[in-house]
Enzyme design. Structure first.
Site, PDB file in Angstrom:
ATOM      1  N   ASN A 213       0.846  -1.200   0.000  1.00  0.00           N
ATOM      2  CA  ASN A 213       0.000   0.000   0.000  1.00  0.00           C
ATOM      3  C   ASN A 213       0.882   1.250   0.000  1.00  0.00           C
ATOM      4  OD1 ASN A 213       0.628   0.738   2.833  1.00  0.00           O
ATOM      5  ND2 ASN A 213      -0.348  -1.231   3.221  1.00  0.00           N
ATOM      6  N   ASP A 311      -4.106  -9.632  12.921  1.00  0.00           N
ATOM      7  CA  ASP A 311      -4.257  -8.233  13.339  1.00  0.00           C
ATOM      8  C   ASP A 311      -3.269  -8.016  14.492  1.00  0.00           C
ATOM      9  OD1 ASP A 311      -4.992  -5.816  14.555  1.00  0.00           O
ATOM     10  OD2 ASP A 311      -7.069  -6.024  13.862  1.00  0.00           O
TER      11      ASP A 311
HETATM   12  N1  CTP Z   1      -3.390  -3.081  12.360  1.00  0.00           N
HETATM   13  C1  CTP Z   1      -2.577  -4.106  12.749  1.00  0.00           C
HETATM   14  N2  CTP Z   1      -2.620  -5.294  12.057  1.00  0.00           N
HETATM   15  C2  CTP Z   1      -3.455  -5.456  11.006  1.00  0.00           C
HETATM   16  C3  CTP Z   1      -4.287  -4.392  10.613  1.00  0.00           C
HETATM   17  C4  CTP Z   1      -4.229  -3.217  11.310  1.00  0.00           C
HETATM   18  O1  CTP Z   1      -1.801  -3.961  13.698  1.00  0.00           O
HETATM   19  N3  CTP Z   1      -3.476  -6.605  10.347  1.00  0.00           N
HETATM   20  C5  CTP Z   1      -3.369  -1.827  13.144  1.00  0.00           C
HETATM   21  C6  CTP Z   1      -2.821  -0.641  12.386  1.00  0.00           C
HETATM   22  O2  CTP Z   1      -1.427  -0.488  12.594  1.00  0.00           O
HETATM   23  C7  CTP Z   1      -3.608   0.511  12.968  1.00  0.00           C
HETATM   24  C8  CTP Z   1      -4.943  -0.105  13.325  1.00  0.00           C
HETATM   25  O3  CTP Z   1      -4.705  -1.503  13.422  1.00  0.00           O
HETATM   26  O4  CTP Z   1      -3.057   0.988  14.147  1.00  0.00           O
HETATM   27  C9  CTP Z   1      -6.057   0.170  12.402  1.00  0.00           C
HETATM   28  O5  CTP Z   1      -5.684  -0.135  11.088  1.00  0.00           O
HETATM   29  P1  CTP Z   1      -6.741  -0.113   9.917  1.00  0.00           P
HETATM   30  O6  CTP Z   1      -6.088  -0.593   8.652  1.00  0.00           O
HETATM   31  O7  CTP Z   1      -7.450   1.180   9.892  1.00  0.00           O
HETATM   32  O8  CTP Z   1      -7.742  -1.193  10.489  1.00  0.00           O
HETATM   33  P2  CTP Z   1      -8.292  -2.509   9.943  1.00  0.00           P
HETATM   34  O9  CTP Z   1      -8.456  -3.400  11.116  1.00  0.00           O
HETATM   35  O10 CTP Z   1      -7.446  -3.012   8.814  1.00  0.00           O
HETATM   36  O11 CTP Z   1      -9.709  -2.054   9.458  1.00  0.00           O
HETATM   37  P3  CTP Z   1     -10.316  -1.747   7.999  1.00  0.00           P
HETATM   38  O12 CTP Z   1      -9.280  -2.095   6.971  1.00  0.00           O
HETATM   39  O13 CTP Z   1     -11.516  -2.608   7.944  1.00  0.00           O
HETATM   40  O14 CTP Z   1     -10.658  -0.284   8.022  1.00  0.00           O
END
Ligand code: CTP
Length: 410
Positions: A213, A311
């Site tokens: 990304n 996550d």
């Molecule tokens: N994050 C993480 N591990 C992942 C995804 C996200 O540690 N696999 C952490 C990111 O570093 C950030 C937070 O979670 O601090 C939110 O990330 P975001 O991408 O907004 O959240 P997602 O859970 O991926 O939600 P979505 O893509 O559905 O918006």
């Protein structure tokens, strides 16, 4: 800076002293007038003549030097200073300052001055991590001194670790930033261990292709720099980015989300705070092709099967005795509602959310505007962090997170 700032540079006897003529030049470039005071041992590492040449002022060393005292007494020197910077500060000098000794000109001037004091320690890594030095630094922080933590790397003595004096250009920038900061960040995370994730991850499809990304890593690096300025011991787990590691920060490079999870989970239980800024890829290919996938794999379309990645932040938040967890969210709509749901869903303590539909902020920009939300007794509190640099935003998040962490502990 309005008006010309008078900086008194104190130099102690460590190898880092050889960098001080450069530091004088950097501070002068930023508009300051600089006078120098050396300890006796400092003379072994840098000559007074070099410092006099770059500063334009006679270098002071002795308390009882009649001709120098006649020109400007040590008390006048203490009054002259708007700011005192001590670089390098050796373990011995730190100990003397922490105990209020006045057994040479430098320590006497520091005691006699009401100016803020900034200290850049430099010493062997074992001396730096010795409990005596740690306690002395804590004392100095309590007394209101700002400590710019030493750099991590190869040391003059051959050891590898934290202890090198930070580079002059960085130190000068830090000193100037301290003078201009709207929030007082120093000491707000003193004695804390902080883990920061930053950058994108790469999920391999075959030996030459991957999913990733647009994350530049800048906000995560700014967070790690700010945590370090706040006095924390910082570990930065970073995906592939082309950024310099902030001085004093311990960096671990990873590639995929799974690598990031492993690096984080191995360290998270020892941390007081985890700040997750990484844009972790939510999915990874189920299979990694052993060889490059050829264009003629399929005549037309073909399917790439993806599986959910761990996550990382939620796993840390779910630990027994989890550190204080701060997440970052980039949202394109329903910004506050989505942030609030993420706070709940991931079980984290605080979330910083930005609206990436606004082209002026977010990915690849050096400015940012955010809303910070955190749990408070009976609900969720929030604060708007107005449009400003990523460094300034980082400083404000750190200060707020430090306050919440102390409240949780206490
Ligand atoms: N994050 C993480 N591990 C992942 C995804 C996200 O540690 N696999 C952490 C990111 O570093 C950030 C937070 O979670 O601090 C939110 O990330 P975001 O991408 O907004 O959240 P997602 O859970 O991926 O939600 P979505 O893509 O559905 O918006």
């Amino acid at each position: 800076m309005s008006g010309q700032m008078n900086i008194l540079l104190g130099i102690a006897g460590g190898i880092g002293a050889y960098k001080t003529p450069m530091l004088v030049r950097e501070l002068a470039k930023a508009g300051a007038r600089i006078r120098t005071v050396m300890t006796r041992a400092a003379h072994e590492f840098v000559t007074p003549l070099s410092l006099q040449a770059v500063s334009g002022f006679e270098v002071r060393s002795e308390t009882f030097d009649q001709s120098a005292e006649a020109a400007m007494s040590h008390i006048e020197l203490a009054r002259w200073a708007d700011l005192i910077v001590i670089a390098p500060a050796t373990a011995h000098l730190i100990a003397r300052l922490a105990h209020g000794l006045a057994d040479d000109l430098l320590t006497t001037v520091v005691l006699a001055s009401t100016a803020p004091v900034v200290i850049a320690p430099a010493m062997n890594m074992h001396m730096w991590s010795h409990v005596a030095t740690e306690r002395n630094c804590e004392r100095l922080t309590e007394m209101g001194y700002s400590i710019i933590r030493p750099d991590v790397g190869e040391q003059a003595c051959g050891d590898e670790g934290p202890g090198r004096m930070v580079e002059p250009h960085y130190l000068a920038a830090q000193v100037m930033a301290l003078l201009q900061k709207s929030v007082r960040i120093e000491g707000s995370l003193a004695g804390r261990k902080v883990l920061v994730t930053a950058g994108p991850t790469r999920e391999a499809i075959d030996p030459v292709r991957y999913l990733t990304n647009h994350s530049s890593g800048r906000q995560g690096f700014a967070m790690s720099r700010a945590a370090c300025e706040a006095g924390a011991e910082v570990t930065l787990v970073s995906g592939p980015v082309s950024l310099e590691t902030p001085p004093g920060v311990q960096r671990i490079d990873v590639v995929s989300a799974k690598d990031m999870r492993d690096a984080v989970m191995a360290r998270a239980p020892q941390m007081d705070m985890m700040i997750a800024v990484a844009a972790v890829s939510d999915f990874a290919p189920v299979e990694l092709a052993e060889h490059k996938i050829k264009r003629h794999k399929a005549a037309g379309n073909w399917m790439l099967e993806l599986a959910a990645n761990p996550d990382v932040l939620a796993e840390v938040a779910a630990l027994d005795d989890a550190p204080f967890t701060v997440g970052f969210a980039a949202e394109t709509r329903d910004v506050k509602d989505n942030a609030r749901s993420k706070l709940e869903a991931k079980g984290i303590d605080m979330i910083a959310v930005n609206d990436v539909s606004n082209q002026m902020i977010g990915f690849n920009s050096s400015n940012n505007a955010m809303t910070l939300m955190w749990r408070e007794a009976g609900g969720v509190a929030s604060e708007r962090l107005a449009f400003s640099s990523k460094d300034e935003i980082a400083a404000r998040i750190i200060v707020r997170a430090g306050t919440c962490l102390s409240a949780r502990d206490g």
